[in-house]
Write an enzyme that holds these catalytic residues in place. Structure first.
Site, PDB file in Angstrom:
ATOM      1  CE  LYS A  74     -10.642  -3.845   5.192  1.00  0.00           C
ATOM      2  NZ  LYS A  74      -9.709  -4.302   4.179  1.00  0.00           N
TER       3      LYS A  74
ATOM      4  CE  LYS B 224      -8.251   0.066   4.495  1.00  0.00           C
ATOM      5  NZ  LYS B 224      -8.646  -0.565   3.234  1.00  0.00           N
TER       6      LYS B 224
ATOM      7  CG  ASN C  33      -7.574  -9.753   6.731  1.00  0.00           C
ATOM      8  OD1 ASN C  33      -7.166 -10.007   7.850  1.00  0.00           O
ATOM      9  ND2 ASN C  33      -7.257  -8.636   6.085  1.00  0.00           N
TER      10      ASN C  33
ATOM     11  CD1 TRP D  40      -2.597   1.614   2.208  1.00  0.00           C
ATOM     12  CD2 TRP D  40      -2.858   1.403   0.003  1.00  0.00           C
ATOM     13  NE1 TRP D  40      -3.634   2.426   1.815  1.00  0.00           N
ATOM     14  CE2 TRP D  40      -3.812   2.318   0.468  1.00  0.00           C
ATOM     15  CE3 TRP D  40      -2.817   1.117  -1.365  1.00  0.00           C
ATOM     16  CZ2 TRP D  40      -4.734   2.955  -0.386  1.00  0.00           C
ATOM     17  CZ3 TRP D  40      -3.722   1.738  -2.216  1.00  0.00           C
ATOM     18  CH2 TRP D  40      -4.672   2.648  -1.730  1.00  0.00           C
TER      19      TRP D  40
ATOM     20  CB  ALA E 293      -1.514  -2.259  -2.823  1.00  0.00           C
TER      21      ALA E 293
ATOM     22  CB  SER F  46      -8.004   1.383  -2.168  1.00  0.00           C
ATOM     23  OG  SER F  46      -7.848   1.363  -0.758  1.00  0.00           O
TER      24      SER F  46
ATOM     25  CG  ASP G 201     -12.056  -1.557   2.712  1.00  0.00           C
ATOM     26  OD1 ASP G 201     -11.624  -2.302   1.818  1.00  0.00           O
ATOM     27  OD2 ASP G 201     -11.329  -1.041   3.578  1.00  0.00           O
TER      28      ASP G 201
ATOM     29  CB  SER H 265      -8.754  -9.903   0.879  1.00  0.00           C
ATOM     30  OG  SER H 265      -8.841 -10.084   2.278  1.00  0.00           O
TER      31      SER H 265
ATOM     32  CB  VAL I  49       0.721  -8.365   9.062  1.00  0.00           C
ATOM     33  CG1 VAL I  49      -0.010  -8.103  10.368  1.00  0.00           C
ATOM     34  CG2 VAL I  49       2.209  -8.150   9.226  1.00  0.00           C
TER      35      VAL I  49
HETATM   36  N1  LIG Z   1      -2.237  -3.706   0.613  1.00  0.00           N
HETATM   37  C1  LIG Z   1      -3.362  -3.065   0.357  1.00  0.00           C
HETATM   38  O1  LIG Z   1      -3.982  -3.275  -0.680  1.00  0.00           O
HETATM   39  C2  LIG Z   1      -3.905  -2.067   1.331  1.00  0.00           C
HETATM   40  C3  LIG Z   1      -4.886  -1.189   0.910  1.00  0.00           C
HETATM   41  C4  LIG Z   1      -5.393  -0.271   1.823  1.00  0.00           C
HETATM   42  C5  LIG Z   1      -4.903  -0.244   3.133  1.00  0.00           C
HETATM   43  N2  LIG Z   1      -3.945  -1.137   3.493  1.00  0.00           N
HETATM   44  C6  LIG Z   1      -3.448  -1.058   4.866  1.00  0.00           C
HETATM   45  O2  LIG Z   1      -2.180  -0.435   4.824  1.00  0.00           O
HETATM   46  C7  LIG Z   1      -1.317  -0.991   5.833  1.00  0.00           C
HETATM   47  C8  LIG Z   1      -0.059  -1.487   5.165  1.00  0.00           C
HETATM   48  O3  LIG Z   1      -0.394  -2.575   4.351  1.00  0.00           O
HETATM   49  P1  LIG Z   1       0.582  -3.193   3.267  1.00  0.00           P
HETATM   50  O4  LIG Z   1      -0.219  -4.105   2.437  1.00  0.00           O
HETATM   51  O5  LIG Z   1       1.352  -2.124   2.588  1.00  0.00           O
HETATM   52  O6  LIG Z   1       1.665  -4.017   4.011  1.00  0.00           O
HETATM   53  P2  LIG Z   1       1.780  -4.795   5.371  1.00  0.00           P
HETATM   54  O7  LIG Z   1       0.576  -4.689   6.226  1.00  0.00           O
HETATM   55  O8  LIG Z   1       2.252  -6.123   5.026  1.00  0.00           O
HETATM   56  O9  LIG Z   1       2.880  -3.876   5.995  1.00  0.00           O
HETATM   57  C9  LIG Z   1       4.161  -4.148   5.689  1.00  0.00           C
HETATM   58  C10 LIG Z   1       5.014  -2.926   5.912  1.00  0.00           C
HETATM   59  O10 LIG Z   1       5.035  -2.502   7.288  1.00  0.00           O
HETATM   60  C11 LIG Z   1       6.342  -2.046   7.555  1.00  0.00           C
HETATM   61  N3  LIG Z   1       6.907  -2.736   8.731  1.00  0.00           N
HETATM   62  C12 LIG Z   1       7.056  -4.062   8.922  1.00  0.00           C
HETATM   63  N4  LIG Z   1       7.678  -4.298  10.088  1.00  0.00           N
HETATM   64  C13 LIG Z   1       7.904  -3.084  10.639  1.00  0.00           C
HETATM   65  C14 LIG Z   1       8.493  -2.638  11.841  1.00  0.00           C
HETATM   66  N5  LIG Z   1       9.005  -3.516  12.723  1.00  0.00           N
HETATM   67  N6  LIG Z   1       8.566  -1.322  12.081  1.00  0.00           N
HETATM   68  C15 LIG Z   1       8.062  -0.429  11.199  1.00  0.00           C
HETATM   69  N7  LIG Z   1       7.523  -0.782  10.027  1.00  0.00           N
HETATM   70  C16 LIG Z   1       7.422  -2.100   9.763  1.00  0.00           C
HETATM   71  C17 LIG Z   1       7.235  -2.390   6.370  1.00  0.00           C
HETATM   72  O11 LIG Z   1       7.489  -1.238   5.597  1.00  0.00           O
HETATM   73  C18 LIG Z   1       6.400  -3.351   5.584  1.00  0.00           C
HETATM   74  O12 LIG Z   1       6.581  -3.300   4.199  1.00  0.00           O
HETATM   75  C19 LIG Z   1      -2.127  -2.096   6.489  1.00  0.00           C
HETATM   76  O13 LIG Z   1      -2.702  -1.623   7.674  1.00  0.00           O
HETATM   77  C20 LIG Z   1      -3.237  -2.421   5.494  1.00  0.00           C
HETATM   78  O14 LIG Z   1      -4.424  -2.856   6.100  1.00  0.00           O
HETATM   79  C21 LIG Z   1      -3.425  -2.020   2.625  1.00  0.00           C
END
Ligand SMILES: NC(=O)c1ccc[n+]([C@@H]2O[C@H](COP(=O)([O-])OP(=O)(O)OC[C@H]3O[C@@H](n4cnc5c(N)ncnc54)[C@H](O)[C@@H]3O)[C@@H](O)[C@H]2O)c1
Length: 336
Positions: A189, A106, A254, A12, A138, A136, A242, A252, A277
């Site tokens: 969600k 989220k 989840n 994201w 990514a 949305s 969402d 997703s 995660v």
């Molecule tokens: N992926 C999507 O499509 C999407 C869309 C909307 C919102 N989100 C939300 O955005 C957030 C990020 O999601 P994501 O998919 O990019 O990746 P993710 O939830 O897998 O987060 C990974 C990122 O968190 C950071 N991270 C990991 N360990 C860390 C630490 N110890 N300290 C600090 N940072 C650390 C790193 O930059 C890593 O790339 C989540 O909460 C997710 O729900 C994701």
């Protein structure tokens, strides 16, 4: 043109950084993970989280947090939700008063039941914390597929400013004053998506999926309203929008974890296989605690908790949900 830094370089964070770069802003990406920074610098791509989306040379990749956040107009907090507090805490002393921070993660913090903007405000003082959320993935935003989101802020001016920063001809951004509603929809969600995945893993059909989405948003809105969120938000992009995308899409994590559990894997086995995660697992406990705190009935969320943490068999949980006491669909359609 604004100076924007994205903290967190998962799927994201990168999709938003590329979007903001395409919108003509000066963009920096920071990650706490040395391995991630090396990969971004060497490969110009996060091959693990968002393969195929190339990071343009105009985006600066920065490992030093102070350097990344000094003199920025907007900071986007895009780390996985379990690292939001820790990352926000590291910003103390580095930011100017009134710094705009946009939370895009989220979740609800399990130990405090705070939303993530509350967590950020708890850690960093004198900042303006906003939220961006909606259906949305990514993978799709990275490819420039048409997407809609909503930005929530305490003032209209701030919401309009951020709408201008993020909006493009493929990324439509609406504004809202309901930060709490936006955050609750985004976090809760994920728990319903686990249930939707479990139903898929059991080879249940579209009827089951529609039931989970519809009764899921009923649960989310009951809790949201009790907590002070607006109904329109819960039935808007960051709520039902969402929820639909998360329950329907293979993007997703989840839902994918839920599918594996529906097929008989344990929670730990499913999380290991998904390799990311699975935020719904953390939000599930928080959602159950909130339902108890606000005395709101949330049967699907309760069942997901029993499956995750009490070894309840998925099929038994579905049977029990189907055989709950007979009920009216909604209190608003009663005859009184
Ligand atoms: N992926 C999507 O499509 C999407 C869309 C909307 C919102 N989100 C939300 O955005 C957030 C990020 O999601 P994501 O998919 O990019 O990746 P993710 O939830 O897998 O987060 C990974 C990122 O968190 C950071 N991270 C990991 N360990 C860390 C630490 N110890 N300290 C600090 N940072 C650390 C790193 O930059 C890593 O790339 C989540 O909460 C997710 O729900 C994701």
């Amino acid at each position: 043109m604004a100076n924007v830094t994205v903290l967190g370089a998962g799927g994201w964070g990168i999709a938003l950084a590329v979007l903001l770069n395409n919108n003509g802003h000066n963009v920096t990406i920071w990650s706490a993970l040395e391995k991630e920074i090396d990969m971004l610098k060497n490969e110009k791509e996060n091959k693990v989280c968002l393969p195929g989306i190339i990071i343009p040379d105009s985006i600066k990749i920065e490992a030093d947090l102070k350097e990344a956040v000094t003199d920025k107009d907007v900071i986007v907090l895009a780390v996985a939700s379990k690292f939001t507090r820790q990352t926000a805490g590291r910003l103390n002393g580095l930011l100017k008063d009134g710094q705009i921070i946009v939370n895009v993660a989220k979740g609800i913090e399990e130990s405090t039941l705070m939303t993530l903007t509350e967590v950020i405000e708890d850690e960093v003082k004198n900042v303006n914390v906003c939220v961006l959320s909606g259906p949305s993935h990514a993978e799709e935003v990275g490819k420039g597929l048409p997407t809609t989101c909503v930005v929530g802020a305490k003032t209209k001016d701030l919401a309009l400013y951020l709408q201008n920063i993020f909006m493009s001809n493929v990324f439509r951004v609406y504004t809202s004053s309901d930060i709490l509603g936006i955050e609750l929809g985004g976090a809760l969600k994920n728990v319903i998506a686990l249930a939707a995945g479990m139903a898929d893993g059991l080879n249940y059909g579209d009827n089951t999926k529609a039931a989970l989405i519809t009764r899921g948003i009923s649960e989310i809105s009951r809790l949201g309203l009790a907590m002070g969120a607006k109904e329109a938000t819960l039935f808007g992009l960051s709520g039902i929008g969402d929820l639909i995308v998360t329950c329907a899409s293979m993007h997703s994590r989840n839902r994918r974890a839920g599918i594996l559990m529906g097929q008989g894997k344990t929670m730990d086995e499913a999380v290991n296989e998904v390799h990311m995660v699975v935020e719904g697992i953390y939000s599930a406990k928080a959602a159950k605690a909130l339902s108890e705190k606000y005395n709101v009935s949330m049967p699907i969320i309760t069942a997901v908790n029993q499956i995750l943490f009490e070894n309840k068999n998925v099929k038994d949980a579905v049977n029990e949900l189907m055989q709950r006491d007979k009920a009216i669909e909604h209190s608003q359609v009663d005859w009184d």
